[in-house]
Design a protein around this motif. Structure first.
Motif, short mmCIF file in Angstrom:
data_model
loop_
_atom_site.label_atom_id
_atom_site.label_comp_id
_atom_site.label_asym_id
_atom_site.label_seq_id
_atom_site.Cartn_x
_atom_site.Cartn_y
_atom_site.Cartn_z
N SER A 154 73.00 80.94 32.49
CA SER A 154 72.95 82.35 33.25
C SER A 154 71.54 82.47 33.92
O SER A 154 70.66 81.59 33.68
N ARG A 155 71.39 83.83 34.44
CA ARG A 155 70.01 84.03 34.97
C ARG A 155 69.15 84.06 34.15
O ARG A 155 67.82 83.91 34.68
N ALA A 156 69.33 84.03 32.77
CA ALA A 156 68.21 84.10 31.80
C ALA A 156 67.43 82.98 31.86
O ALA A 156 66.23 82.96 31.34
N MET A 157 68.23 81.66 32.38
CA MET A 157 67.37 80.53 32.46
C MET A 157 66.09 80.54 33.29
O MET A 157 65.25 79.76 33.23
N TRP A 158 65.95 81.62 34.26
CA TRP A 158 64.85 81.42 35.18
C TRP A 158 63.82 82.18 34.53
O TRP A 158 62.72 82.68 35.36
N ALA A 159 63.58 82.83 33.46
CA ALA A 159 62.94 83.74 33.06
C ALA A 159 61.24 83.11 33.25
O ALA A 159 60.33 84.04 33.78
N PRO A 160 60.82 81.92 32.94
CA PRO A 160 59.59 81.72 33.24
C PRO A 160 59.17 81.35 34.77
O PRO A 160 58.10 81.50 35.32
N GLN A 161 60.44 81.35 35.69
CA GLN A 161 59.87 81.16 36.85
C GLN A 161 59.77 82.71 37.57
O GLN A 161 58.90 82.74 38.24
N ILE A 162 60.66 83.57 36.98
CA ILE A 162 60.28 85.06 37.56
C ILE A 162 58.79 85.38 37.26
O ILE A 162 58.43 86.09 38.00
N ALA A 163 58.70 85.25 35.99
CA ALA A 163 57.19 85.60 35.65
C ALA A 163 56.02 85.03 36.41
O ALA A 163 55.21 85.78 36.77
N ALA A 164 56.17 83.78 36.82
CA ALA A 164 55.33 83.29 37.78
C ALA A 164 55.41 83.50 39.23
O ALA A 164 54.31 83.32 40.18
N LEU A 165 56.50 83.76 39.68
CA LEU A 165 56.73 84.07 41.14
C LEU A 165 56.64 85.41 41.41
O LEU A 165 56.35 85.94 42.73
N ASP B 169 62.27 72.93 30.45
CA ASP B 169 61.62 71.86 29.88
C ASP B 169 60.28 71.82 29.79
O ASP B 169 59.45 71.61 28.95
N ASN B 170 59.80 72.00 31.18
CA ASN B 170 58.36 71.81 31.51
C ASN B 170 58.05 73.03 32.48
O ASN B 170 58.00 72.82 33.60
N PRO B 171 58.26 74.15 32.26
CA PRO B 171 57.98 75.42 33.13
C PRO B 171 56.77 75.17 33.94
O PRO B 171 56.66 75.75 34.93
N GLY B 172 55.75 74.81 33.15
CA GLY B 172 54.31 74.95 33.79
C GLY B 172 54.31 73.85 35.08
O GLY B 172 53.94 74.15 36.22
N ALA B 173 54.80 72.69 34.92
CA ALA B 173 54.77 71.65 35.83
C ALA B 173 55.92 71.99 36.91
O ALA B 173 55.61 71.90 38.29
N PHE B 174 57.10 72.55 36.57
CA PHE B 174 58.11 72.94 37.65
C PHE B 174 57.56 74.23 38.45
O PHE B 174 57.66 74.13 39.56
N ASN B 175 56.88 75.05 37.88
CA ASN B 175 56.37 76.31 38.70
C ASN B 175 55.42 75.91 39.60
O ASN B 175 55.31 76.29 40.68
N SER B 176 54.25 75.01 39.12
CA SER B 176 53.41 74.56 40.00
C SER B 176 54.00 73.86 41.28
O SER B 176 53.33 73.92 42.25
N GLN B 177 55.01 72.89 40.94
CA GLN B 177 55.52 72.13 42.11
C GLN B 177 56.27 73.09 43.08
O GLN B 177 55.98 73.01 44.39
N LEU B 178 56.90 74.05 42.46
CA LEU B 178 57.72 75.10 43.22
C LEU B 178 56.78 75.92 44.13
O LEU B 178 56.88 76.20 45.19
N LEU B 179 55.72 76.32 43.35
CA LEU B 179 54.99 77.47 44.19
C LEU B 179 54.14 76.62 45.12
O LEU B 179 53.59 77.20 46.17
N SER B 180 53.68 75.41 45.01
CA SER B 180 52.99 74.60 46.14
C SER B 180 53.92 74.49 47.37
O SER B 180 53.42 74.68 48.29
N PHE B 181 55.11 74.35 46.95
CA PHE B 181 56.13 74.30 48.21
C PHE B 181 56.32 75.49 48.75
O PHE B 181 56.26 75.71 50.06
N LEU B 182 56.31 76.73 48.08
CA LEU B 182 56.30 77.69 48.83
C LEU B 182 55.17 78.28 49.42
O LEU B 182 55.21 78.80 50.70
N ALA B 183 53.96 77.96 48.96
CA ALA B 183 52.66 78.30 49.58
C ALA B 183 52.72 77.49 51.05
O ALA B 183 51.95 78.03 51.92
#
Ligand code: MLT
Length: 263
Positions: free
Chosen positions: A32-43, A245-259
């Motif tokens: 469910s959308r609950a799986m995105w909690a670490p991404q929403i916090a970072a984005l 599984d690895n929100p830190g690495a996932f977020n930094s890869q996604l954020l760098s794409f978005l930047a």
């Protein structure tokens, strides 16, 4: 929040920076959308982030069944319209990736960029269709708890922390058997988006957990080679649900794409 979309009630959250680039997070099966909690916090500091529960999963209603994958794509397009998002970036994990791919194939001019995580562009082989049929039977006969517990070990990296596994199981078990069965059947009947993907003109990021057993890194790599200028990245120490599984690495890869999109 709830929105009435395509004949069902859809549970969603739209948060983050007003006027920021818009991002739609589309979860996988059977989450469910609950799986995105670490991404929403970072984005949310810099982006406008929409997450929602797919029909029949989490807190969104299934509506009349059966419903094909196209209905999930209709739901997405209509929700975006209802919430007046102008040119969102789609980010879909696994089943969410199937929906995102098909949405871009159907309406190529509508999206700013696409991030595909732990997913694939082709349709199911017969062997996978049969596995899904067995899954529907198991859900009917044994129920959600047995089904989810059997599925869990294949979703995370080896040695994943116990709280991560427990948290994911809780998300999975919050859905009902009918919604899960419909999603399995919808995935089995989805179309092949590979040819369309080759023609995508929008910026594309393909991410994959380096221990993903369901959509392995080699497959994700091959998919990225199909598209000129696609960005490809592996999420270290992560399985299929790489964002948890690895929100830190996932977020930094996604954020760098978005930047890179802003530049
Ligand atoms: C998912 O995570 O959405 C599923 O593993 C996708 C699938 O079963 O093909």
């Amino acid at each position: 929040m709830k929105a009435s979309v395509n004949g069902i009630s859809v549970d969603y959250s739209l948060e983050g920076k007003k006027g920021g680039l818009e991002l739609v997070l589309i979860h996988g099966f059977p989450f469910s959308r609950a799986m995105w909690a670490p991404q929403i916090a970072a984005l949310k500091k810099n982006y406008r982030v929409l997450s929602y529960d797919l029909r029949g999963l989490g807190k969104s209603r299934l509506g009349k069944a059966p419903q094909p994958l196209e209905a999930y794509v209709d739901d997405l397009l209509l929700l975006i319209e209802k919430l007046k998002l102008k040119a969102p970036i789609l980010c879909g994990l696994s089943m969410g990736g199937y929906i995102a791919l098909r949405a871009v194939e159907r309406e190529p001019g509508r999206f700013r960029a696409l991030a595909l995580c732990d997913t694939r562009a082709d349709a199911d082989q017969d062997v996978v269709k049969l596995r899904r049929a067995a899954g529907i039977k198991a859900l009917r006969e044994k129920g959600v708890t047995v089904y989810c517990k059997a599925m869990l070990p294949g979703l995370l990296a080896k040695g994943a922390a116990a709280p991560a596994a427990k948290g994911l199981l809780k998300i999975m078990m919050a859905s009902k058997a009918d919604g899960m069965a419909n999603a399995l059947s919808a995935m089995a009947g989805r179309t092949d988006c590979s040819a369309a993907l080759r023609d995508f003109k929008i910026p594309l990021l393909i991410m994959v957990g380096d221990q993903d057993q369901l959509t392995p890194p080699e497959l994700a790599r091959a998919m990225s080679m199909m598209v000129e200028r696609a960005n490809f990245s592996r999420v270290p120490e992560a399985g299929h649900v790489s964002n948890l599984d690895n929100p830190g690495a996932f977020n930094s890869q996604l954020l760098s794409f978005l930047a890179g999109l802003k530049a």
